[in-house]
Design a protein around this motif. Structure first.
Motif, PDB file in Angstrom:
ATOM      1  N   THR A 140       0.853  -1.186   0.000  1.00 49.50           N
ATOM      2  CA  THR A 140       0.000   0.000   0.000  1.00 49.50           C
ATOM      3  C   THR A 140       0.889   1.235   0.000  1.00 49.50           C
ATOM      4  O   THR A 140       2.103   1.145   0.203  1.00 49.50           O
ATOM      5  CB  THR A 140      -0.946   0.010   1.220  1.00 49.50           C
ATOM      6  N   ASN A 141       0.283   2.379  -0.203  1.00 44.49           N
ATOM      7  CA  ASN A 141       1.042   3.624  -0.296  1.00 44.49           C
ATOM      8  C   ASN A 141       0.743   4.502   0.916  1.00 44.49           C
ATOM      9  O   ASN A 141      -0.130   5.366   0.876  1.00 44.49           O
ATOM     10  CB  ASN A 141       0.695   4.357  -1.594  1.00 44.49           C
ATOM     11  N   ILE A 142       1.456   4.255   2.024  1.00 42.60           N
ATOM     12  CA  ILE A 142       1.305   5.077   3.223  1.00 42.60           C
ATOM     13  C   ILE A 142       2.690   5.417   3.764  1.00 42.60           C
ATOM     14  O   ILE A 142       3.653   4.684   3.543  1.00 42.60           O
ATOM     15  CB  ILE A 142       0.477   4.374   4.325  1.00 42.60           C
ATOM     16  N   ASN A 143       2.769   6.535   4.484  1.00 41.41           N
ATOM     17  CA  ASN A 143       4.037   6.981   5.062  1.00 41.41           C
ATOM     18  C   ASN A 143       4.048   6.949   6.581  1.00 41.41           C
ATOM     19  O   ASN A 143       5.091   7.182   7.198  1.00 41.41           O
ATOM     20  CB  ASN A 143       4.351   8.410   4.592  1.00 41.41           C
ATOM     21  N   HIS A 144       2.903   6.693   7.190  1.00 40.83           N
ATOM     22  CA  HIS A 144       2.807   6.688   8.649  1.00 40.83           C
ATOM     23  C   HIS A 144       1.680   5.743   9.054  1.00 40.83           C
ATOM     24  O   HIS A 144       0.790   5.433   8.238  1.00 40.83           O
ATOM     25  CB  HIS A 144       2.536   8.103   9.178  1.00 40.83           C
ATOM     26  N   PRO A 145       1.671   5.260  10.296  1.00 44.32           N
ATOM     27  CA  PRO A 145       0.589   4.376  10.737  1.00 44.32           C
ATOM     28  C   PRO A 145      -0.767   5.064  10.629  1.00 44.32           C
ATOM     29  O   PRO A 145      -0.908   6.251  10.937  1.00 44.32           O
ATOM     30  CB  PRO A 145       0.941   4.087  12.202  1.00 44.32           C
ATOM     31  N   CYS A 146      -1.764   4.310  10.186  1.00 42.11           N
ATOM     32  CA  CYS A 146      -3.112   4.862  10.067  1.00 42.11           C
ATOM     33  C   CYS A 146      -4.126   3.735  10.172  1.00 42.11           C
ATOM     34  O   CYS A 146      -3.815   2.567   9.928  1.00 42.11           O
ATOM     35  CB  CYS A 146      -3.289   5.625   8.758  1.00 42.11           C
ATOM     36  N   TYR A 147      -5.345   4.096  10.539  1.00 46.67           N
ATOM     37  CA  TYR A 147      -6.414   3.113  10.655  1.00 46.67           C
ATOM     38  C   TYR A 147      -7.167   3.027   9.333  1.00 46.67           C
ATOM     39  O   TYR A 147      -7.414   4.038   8.675  1.00 46.67           O
ATOM     40  CB  TYR A 147      -7.365   3.490  11.790  1.00 46.67           C
ATOM     41  N   GLN A 148      -7.520   1.813   8.963  1.00 51.25           N
ATOM     42  CA  GLN A 148      -8.225   1.589   7.705  1.00 51.25           C
ATOM     43  C   GLN A 148      -9.727   1.661   7.942  1.00 51.25           C
ATOM     44  O   GLN A 148     -10.262   0.986   8.827  1.00 51.25           O
ATOM     45  CB  GLN A 148      -7.850   0.226   7.124  1.00 51.25           C
ATOM     46  N   GLU A 149     -10.399   2.484   7.166  1.00 55.34           N
ATOM     47  CA  GLU A 149     -11.842   2.639   7.270  1.00 55.34           C
ATOM     48  C   GLU A 149     -12.483   2.342   5.926  1.00 55.34           C
ATOM     49  O   GLU A 149     -12.168   2.993   4.928  1.00 55.34           O
ATOM     50  CB  GLU A 149     -12.201   4.062   7.716  1.00 55.34           C
ATOM     51  N   GLU A 150     -13.363   1.342   5.916  1.00 50.85           N
ATOM     52  CA  GLU A 150     -14.074   0.951   4.695  1.00 50.85           C
ATOM     53  C   GLU A 150     -13.098   0.734   3.535  1.00 50.85           C
ATOM     54  O   GLU A 150     -13.277   1.257   2.432  1.00 50.85           O
ATOM     55  CB  GLU A 150     -15.134   1.998   4.340  1.00 50.85           C
ATOM     56  N   GLU A 151     -12.038  -0.037   3.824  1.00 55.41           N
ATOM     57  CA  GLU A 151     -11.021  -0.416   2.833  1.00 55.41           C
ATOM     58  C   GLU A 151     -10.196   0.765   2.326  1.00 55.41           C
ATOM     59  O   GLU A 151      -9.559   0.679   1.267  1.00 55.41           O
ATOM     60  CB  GLU A 151     -11.657  -1.154   1.646  1.00 55.41           C
ATOM     61  N   THR A 152     -10.212   1.872   3.044  1.00 57.47           N
ATOM     62  CA  THR A 152      -9.382   3.028   2.703  1.00 57.47           C
ATOM     63  C   THR A 152      -8.398   3.288   3.837  1.00 57.47           C
ATOM     64  O   THR A 152      -8.813   3.388   4.993  1.00 57.47           O
ATOM     65  CB  THR A 152     -10.253   4.283   2.477  1.00 57.47           C
ATOM     66  N   PRO A 153      -7.077   3.388   3.533  1.00 53.54           N
ATOM     67  CA  PRO A 153      -6.419   3.269   2.233  1.00 53.54           C
ATOM     68  C   PRO A 153      -6.545   1.853   1.636  1.00 53.54           C
ATOM     69  O   PRO A 153      -6.653   0.871   2.365  1.00 53.54           O
ATOM     70  CB  PRO A 153      -4.946   3.586   2.546  1.00 53.54           C
ATOM     71  N   HIS A 154      -6.470   1.797   0.308  1.00 54.72           N
ATOM     72  CA  HIS A 154      -6.528   0.510  -0.385  1.00 54.72           C
ATOM     73  C   HIS A 154      -5.253  -0.282  -0.118  1.00 54.72           C
ATOM     74  O   HIS A 154      -4.155   0.280  -0.053  1.00 54.72           O
ATOM     75  CB  HIS A 154      -6.687   0.726  -1.887  1.00 54.72           C
TER      76      HIS A 154
END
Length: 256
Positions: A140-154
């Protein structure tokens, strides 16, 4: 019921509420502690079924809301304090201590339950009674920890779910996690992150999966590693439960 905007989001999570209502209705008895009572909704369900409820809330403004919502119950005492600092006058049959953060990484209740557990009767129960955590390798394309909501980020799943940790809340929770986890890769491509999913054991027989406000999937970026389907890679994973997302360290290595 008086609530804040954050509590409105909690009360809008019908899956979470339904699960807790069912278990509290089945388990409530005797003396109950509700640690972090918030708006008081869980205490309001427990009070008619128990002898006495100690509802604890350390935030004074939130406690004012709980006081209004719980004023009809004569067997509820609202304690405005940090639960770790309270000397409870009697031991608990049930401790309600809701853990809502994925893998307990950003969960303030970890030191709370470690402190208050000594007040639980030998045959008492904790709601929820534990969690187990699973991890998947993803691209996936992320630079920091994040929570996934409704498959976002993909994300593109690169492995199956591996259960790497099971935590029993009736036992001391060791905050520091340091694991080397073997991950079987199922697809050829690149792994660039992990996805942690937490499942909550409301009772030993009642599992609640992630909900919008309770343990949503957590995505954590890693180094990029080219992989082939069928091979194994090693995930080196460290964090501190209750320490926050800044404590996370995650990286992949080739399996030698």
């Amino acid at each position: 019921m008086k609530i804040t905007s954050y509590q409105q989001n909690l009360l809008s999570d019908s899956e979470r509420l339904t699960a807790f209502h069912q278990v509290i209705s089945e388990k409530s008895k005797g003396i109950i502690y509700d640690l972090g009572t918030g708006s008081g909704v869980l205490s309001s369900w427990a009070a008619p079924l128990s002898r006495f409820v100690y509802a604890v809330e350390k935030d004074p403004l939130t406690a004012q809301i709980a006081q209004k919502n719980l004023s009809q119950f004569k067997n509820v005492s609202l304690m405005v304090n940090d639960a770790k600092s309270i000397f409870f006058p009697e031991k608990a049959d049930i401790i309600i201590c809701e853990m809502m953060d994925t893998a307990l990484i950003d969960e303030d209740q970890v030191p709370v339950i470690n402190s208050v557990r000594e007040y639980l009767k030998k045959d008492g129960d904790i709601i929820p009674c534990g969690v187990f955590n699973g991890v998947e390798a993803v691209n996936t394309n992320i630079n920091h920890p994040c929570y996934q909501e409704e498959e976002t980020p993909h994300t593109e799943l690169m492995s199956k779910l591996i259960i790497y940790d099971k935590i029993d809340f009736k036992k001391y929770i060791e905050p520091e996690i340091d694991y080397d986890i073997i991950i079987p890769v199922k697809n050829e491509g690149t792994v660039s992150a992990i996805k942690i999913t937490t499942f909550t054991l409301l009772t030993p027989d009642f599992i609640c999966g992630p909900t919008p406000m309770m343990n949503p999937p957590l995505l954590i970026p890693t180094n990029h590693l080219k992989v082939k389907g069928g091979e194994n890679i090693i995930l080196k994973l460290k964090y501190i439960m209750g320490g926050g997302l800044d404590t996370i360290r995650a990286s992949f290595e080739a399996f030698s």
